[in-house]
Every structure is written in structure tokens, then in C-alpha cells.
Design a protein around this motif. Sequence first.
Motif, short mmCIF file in Angstrom:
data_model
loop_
_atom_site.label_atom_id
_atom_site.label_comp_id
_atom_site.label_asym_id
_atom_site.label_seq_id
_atom_site.Cartn_x
_atom_site.Cartn_y
_atom_site.Cartn_z
N HIS A 133 47.43 41.68 41.64
CA HIS A 133 47.21 40.37 41.24
C HIS A 133 48.02 39.76 40.17
O HIS A 133 47.65 38.92 39.49
N ARG A 173 48.31 33.63 43.62
CA ARG A 173 47.36 32.85 43.14
C ARG A 173 46.25 32.53 44.23
O ARG A 173 46.60 33.06 45.42
N HIS A 181 43.85 30.13 46.29
CA HIS A 181 43.99 28.74 46.75
C HIS A 181 42.49 28.20 47.48
O HIS A 181 42.03 29.21 48.17
N SER A 240 40.82 31.08 50.14
CA SER A 240 39.63 32.04 49.69
C SER A 240 38.44 31.19 48.93
O SER A 240 37.39 31.54 48.98
FE1 CCH Z 1 44.21 40.32 46.34
N1 CCH Z 1 43.37 38.32 46.62
N2 CCH Z 1 42.47 41.22 46.22
N3 CCH Z 1 45.02 42.09 46.53
N4 CCH Z 1 46.03 39.47 46.49
C1 CCH Z 1 43.98 37.15 46.55
C2 CCH Z 1 45.31 37.21 46.56
C3 CCH Z 1 46.27 37.95 46.59
C4 CCH Z 1 41.11 40.63 46.61
C5 CCH Z 1 41.05 39.18 46.71
C6 CCH Z 1 41.76 38.43 46.73
C7 CCH Z 1 44.27 43.37 46.47
C8 CCH Z 1 43.11 43.43 46.17
C9 CCH Z 1 42.21 42.46 46.21
C10 CCH Z 1 47.16 40.10 46.46
C11 CCH Z 1 47.21 41.43 46.42
C12 CCH Z 1 46.26 42.33 46.44
C13 CCH Z 1 43.08 36.16 46.64
C14 CCH Z 1 43.31 34.77 46.85
C15 CCH Z 1 41.84 36.76 46.76
C16 CCH Z 1 40.51 36.07 46.83
C17 CCH Z 1 43.82 34.42 48.30
C18 CCH Z 1 43.87 33.04 48.43
O1 CCH Z 1 43.05 32.08 48.13
O2 CCH Z 1 45.00 32.62 48.88
C19 CCH Z 1 40.06 41.53 46.21
C20 CCH Z 1 38.50 40.99 46.19
C21 CCH Z 1 40.74 42.77 45.93
C22 CCH Z 1 39.82 43.89 45.79
O3 CCH Z 1 40.35 44.89 45.46
C23 CCH Z 1 45.55 44.26 46.67
C24 CCH Z 1 44.93 45.86 46.84
C25 CCH Z 1 46.51 44.01 46.73
C26 CCH Z 1 47.94 44.39 47.08
C27 CCH Z 1 48.17 45.44 46.58
C28 CCH Z 1 48.26 39.22 46.35
C29 CCH Z 1 49.92 39.20 46.13
C30 CCH Z 1 47.70 37.84 46.30
C31 CCH Z 1 48.33 36.37 46.02
C32 CCH Z 1 48.48 35.80 47.11
C33 CCH Z 1 49.12 34.43 47.45
O4 CCH Z 1 49.30 33.73 48.44
O5 CCH Z 1 49.90 34.16 46.46
#
Ligand code: CCH
Length: 286
Positions: A162, A166, A168, A172
Motif C-alpha cells: 500500500h 490509490r 478509487h 472499492s
Molecule cells: Fe490492497 N487495496 N488490500 N493490497 N492494493 C487497494 C489497492 C491496492 C486491501 C484493500 C485494498 C494488499 C492487501 C490489501 C494493492 C496491493 C495489495 C484498495 C483500493 C483496497 C480497498 C482499490 C481501488 O479502489 O482501486 C486489503 C483490505 C488488504 C488486506 O490485507 C496486498 C497484500 C497487496 C499486494 C501485495 C495495490 C498496489 C493497490 C493500488 C491499486 C491501484 O489501482 O492504484
Amino acid sequence: MSKKGDFEAVRKDIAELMHQPEYDDGSAGPVLVRLAWHSAGTFDAETDTGGSNGAGMRYEAEGGDPANAGLQHARVFLEPVKDKHSWITYADLWTLAGVVAIKEMGGPTIAWKGGRTDYVDDSKLPPRGRLPDGAKGADHLRWIFYRMGFNDQEIVALSGAHNLGRCHSDRSGFEGAWVNNPTQFSNQYFRLLLSLQWRKKTLKSGIEQFVNFDEDSETELMMLPTDIALTQDKSFRKYVELYARDKERFFEDFSRVFAKLVELGIQRDADGNITNTDNEKGGYHA
Ligand code: CCH
């Protein structure tokens, strides 16, 4: 068209599509990392179902899971790479793209092996609800990640992703980025978790997240309830503190645990060939 098995050529083309000035923060990287994670993070060790093999997200049952909203952007970014190197399977392409994106954004080198197939075995399809819900707490994180075979330290290390990207509101429902420079891989996420005061904010939609107004950049940063839970749970917090003060250690642990993530559910022989999938039905032997 590259020679079958020339993953270096694929890596090069993935790296080249990273720069996307019109998209989000100017990079396809974060959403590619999320694609890799969601393709693999459905794994259940007990029933040996889910995981990256099979690239099930191409189909409605998995791709239409609300947890996967927005990941079509990542798949669209990768389509020209698939067209050019048609021998590569989607299952390999998606996991490799995550690994390449992390490196391109300044993160660690992550071990990766090919050989996944795109053959979908219906009996291995994951049900919905296997991916974590950001509105929940520490017990939920353990329930989700222990199922895949990860321990507390590995959960915290993986959460360091994280640092990237971001939330969106149209995907989510949550809004905003965790850090100021969300296309640069670092341990900033852990440092901010500990150093800033996070207050609860209810969005217009009724969704609750945590925010902090950063005076320097004049932007509001955010944390999910699951992110905050990492600082409130004693066992998790120990590792948040470790990774906040030791960037090298975070990079090492993240590299190892992300490599483990994209191998979930995959068994290989001594030569690296995947043994627990029906290779006759498509795919490429490593
Ligand atoms: Fe995550 N993540 N994630 N995440 N995540 C979101 C976005 C990213 C959770 C919830 C969310 C991991 C673990 C978790 C990324 C990588 C990882 C979003 C926003 C949510 C909600 C989505 C949106 O609105 O576009 C939760 C709960 C967990 C619990 O542990 C793990 C593990 C990883 C990778 C190793 C990344 C990168 C993003 C950004 C995506 C983007 O489009 O910018």
C-alpha cells in the motif's frame, strides 16, 4: 512475436508500458501489482483451490467479483504485450507484470518462474469472498491470510504494497492514496502509519476510512481500517515498527513473500515444470 519462453522480451515490454501519463498518478504500475495479488490471493491451502494458475479473472465468476473492480484497467494495459508475445499465458503475464512493476517503481527484485497455464479447472475455481475486506480488522486479516499459509510477519510485509497506488471511489468505495509518492516503492506506508495521527472520516457514501491532512503537500492521505488494524494489534505492530525503521529488511521480506504469493497452489518438479496442472490443455512448459 518473441521466441516461446523469452520472458526477458516480455519483461522489457511490460516495463515500457509502465509510463501512462493520462492514468491515475502517471503509472500503470500500482494497478498491475494489484492484478497480480488478486489473481493469486484467492488461494485456499486446505482445499487447494484458487491461486494464479488458470487466470480465472478472465471470466465473469471471478472477474466480476466486486473485490476485483477496476482490475480490467490492468488487463487492458497488458493486452498489447499478450498480442505481441502470444505464447505467454495470462496467468504468467499477470504475475510477471506485478513483479516487473514493483522493480520498475524502485522496489526489490522478486524471484519469478513461468509455466502457469490458462486452463481453468472448474473444480479449482475460488468462490467469491476470498479477498480481504478493507472495512474489517485484525481477525479478518488473519482469517484471510492464514488460509493462504501466511503468518503475521508475512501479512504485514505484504501490506507494505500500500506504498503504491490509490483507492478509487468507483472501484472499492474508499478514496485517496496512502502516501505522497504512490508510484515509488518504499517503506513510507509503515512510517506514516506510525508517525501521523489518523482520524476516522465518513465519506458521503457512508464508507469509513482514516485520513490525515498533510500540511507539506496539502493533500489528504488515507488508511483503510485494515491498515490501521496493523498498528493496533500487538503482534502485527511489532513488524510495522520493524519495517518503518528498516527499509532494507522490508525490501528483503517483501521480495520473499511476494514470490511466495505468486507461487501459491503451484507445485513444481526439480526442473521447475509445474506438475499439478493439466499442461496438455494449454500453457507453456517452463
Ligand atoms: Fe490492497 N487495496 N488490500 N493490497 N492494493 C487497494 C489497492 C491496492 C486491501 C484493500 C485494498 C494488499 C492487501 C490489501 C494493492 C496491493 C495489495 C484498495 C483500493 C483496497 C480497498 C482499490 C481501488 O479502489 O482501486 C486489503 C483490505 C488488504 C488486506 O490485507 C496486498 C497484500 C497487496 C499486494 C501485495 C495495490 C498496489 C493497490 C493500488 C491499486 C491501484 O489501482 O492504484
